[in-house]
Design an enzyme around this catalytic site. Structure first.
Site, PDB file in Angstrom:
ATOM      1  N   THR A 119       0.725  -1.231   0.059  1.00  0.00           N
ATOM      2  CA  THR A 119      -0.155  -0.050  -0.089  1.00  0.00           C
ATOM      3  C   THR A 119       0.806   1.295  -0.079  1.00  0.00           C
ATOM      4  O   THR A 119       2.310   1.155   0.192  1.00  0.00           O
ATOM      5  CB  THR A 119      -0.973  -0.181   1.272  1.00  0.00           C
ATOM      6  N   GLU A 120       0.265   2.290  -0.318  1.00  0.00           N
ATOM      7  CA  GLU A 120       0.941   3.525  -0.029  1.00  0.00           C
ATOM      8  C   GLU A 120       1.408   3.621   1.059  1.00  0.00           C
ATOM      9  O   GLU A 120       0.783   3.278   2.201  1.00  0.00           O
ATOM     10  CB  GLU A 120      -0.061   4.721  -0.606  1.00  0.00           C
ATOM     11  N   CYS A 166       2.574   6.662   4.210  1.00  0.00           N
ATOM     12  CA  CYS A 166       2.551   8.150   4.593  1.00  0.00           C
ATOM     13  C   CYS A 166       3.684   8.418   5.607  1.00  0.00           C
ATOM     14  O   CYS A 166       3.971   7.585   6.405  1.00  0.00           O
ATOM     15  CB  CYS A 166       1.351   8.321   5.308  1.00  0.00           C
ATOM     16  N   ASP A 172      -6.521   1.577   7.372  1.00  0.00           N
ATOM     17  CA  ASP A 172      -7.108   0.476   7.918  1.00  0.00           C
ATOM     18  C   ASP A 172      -8.550   0.109   7.745  1.00  0.00           C
ATOM     19  O   ASP A 172      -9.379   0.415   8.818  1.00  0.00           O
ATOM     20  CB  ASP A 172      -6.761   0.831   9.523  1.00  0.00           C
TER      21      ASP A 172
END
Length: 327
Positions: free
Chosen positions: A136-137, A139, A203
């Site tokens: 996933t990306e 952050c 999430d």
């Protein structure tokens, strides 16, 4: 419970580096990787995905109830990513239902494309190891809770920008066809890129996809952020608005809602009796307090995400002038 902090598993194949297939000091013609210059140390991958595109480093970004998240790298795009790794066998032994919820998160991520929802890249199953991996990306600054704890002096203007971005993500979930209820929105499930201030919801493992009635029936979530109707097993996407209000409260006060309660039972009694968190009384800004109260009110009175985006609370947040600082 988070997984035991055992050393990360080595891939069954030979350890690969970011310059796999390229000799040191040479550049792959038309390829995706360039080697480090002579004398520089290359950071080894612990494992790579079946295509060789994504590599996983040893350092852990976060621990969740069902997965461990590592720092990863996309060699094709040259960007860091989050490598989510779940041991399905151990998870199935502990809670078989969690396996299906995890698969649900992956399916959701694959279908969602929005600037304020964590992006999804790839998923695959390592059958030999009994591990589900998905990329996933990432952050860069972690969760909003961690970020707010690190930065104690934040302007009201910045807080409003974060709050608005969360709403934009929620609105996308709630207007998705079919409607998606997050059900576990809290500041540890919202992530931020500190260099840009961009906020993203993540999430989605407890999210529910509901039909046109927008009604769900399962009790799940984080007690401090759960709307009272979640305990009745009949609720709509307005439970996310309640949780969102609690997120804003935490952003303002840097305190978990109902921190005054000693147990989940006490939280349950306070929530179901309509007793607001003690932290709400300590908010001096009447506009902030009224906005939060609107979010955590009775279900029939709670506005939608779209309605909240039009609230005067967000007027002028793109102006250059600061509107005060939260300490």
């Amino acid at each position: 419970m988070p997984p035991n902090p055992t050393p990360p598993r080595r891939a069954t194949t030979t350890t690969t580096r970011a310059t796999s297939g390229v000799r040191r000091g040479e550049e792959e013609q038309g390829g995706m990787a360039v080697s480090a210059s002579a004398g520089e140390e290359e950071e080894a991958f612990e494992e790579v995905d079946p295509t060789g595109r994504f590599g996983r480093y040893a350092d852990v970004l976060g621990l969740g109830s069902v997965k461990k998240v590592y720092r990863g790298f996309d060699q094709e795009e040259g960007i860091e990513v989050a490598w989510n790794r779940v041991r399905l066998r151990a998870l199935a032994d502990r809670d078989p239902a969690m396996v299906e919820r995890l698969h649900a998160e992956v399916r959701l991520l694959r279908s969602l494309h929005h600037e304020h929802i964590i992006g999804f890249h790839k998923v695959w199953l390592d059958r030999d190891a009994g591990v589900l991996n998905f990329i996933t990306e990432v952050c860069t600054s972690g969760s909003l809770r961690e970020y707010r704890d690190r930065h104690r002096h934040v302007s009201v203007k910045a807080l409003k920008k974060w709050a608005r971005q969360i709403l934009l993500g929620l609105d996308h979930l709630h207007t998705h066809d079919p409607c998606i209820i997050h059900r576990d929105l809290n500041c540890s499930n919202v992530f931020i890129n500190g260099n840009t201030g961009q906020v993203k919801i993540g999430d989605l493992g407890l999210a529910a996809i509901v039909d046109k009635t927008h009604v769900a029936h399962t009790i799940l979530g984080t007690p401090e952020f759960m709307a009272p109707e979640l305990y009745t097993e009949t609720y709509t996407e307005s439970v996310d608005i309640y949780s969102y209000g609690m997120c804003v409260l935490e952003m303002v006060t840097r305190e978990m809602p109902y921190a005054e309660c000693d147990s989940v039972v006490q939280i349950y009694h306070s929530v179901t009796r309509g007793v607001p968190p003690a932290a709400l009384k300590r908010i001096r800004d009447p506009e902030l307090r009224a906005f939060i109260e609107r979010c955590i009110g009775q279900p029939r009175n709670r506005p939608s995400a779209a309605e909240l985006l039009r609230d005067p609370f967000f007027a002028g947040i793109d102006d250059d002038d600061s509107t005060g600082t939260l300490g």
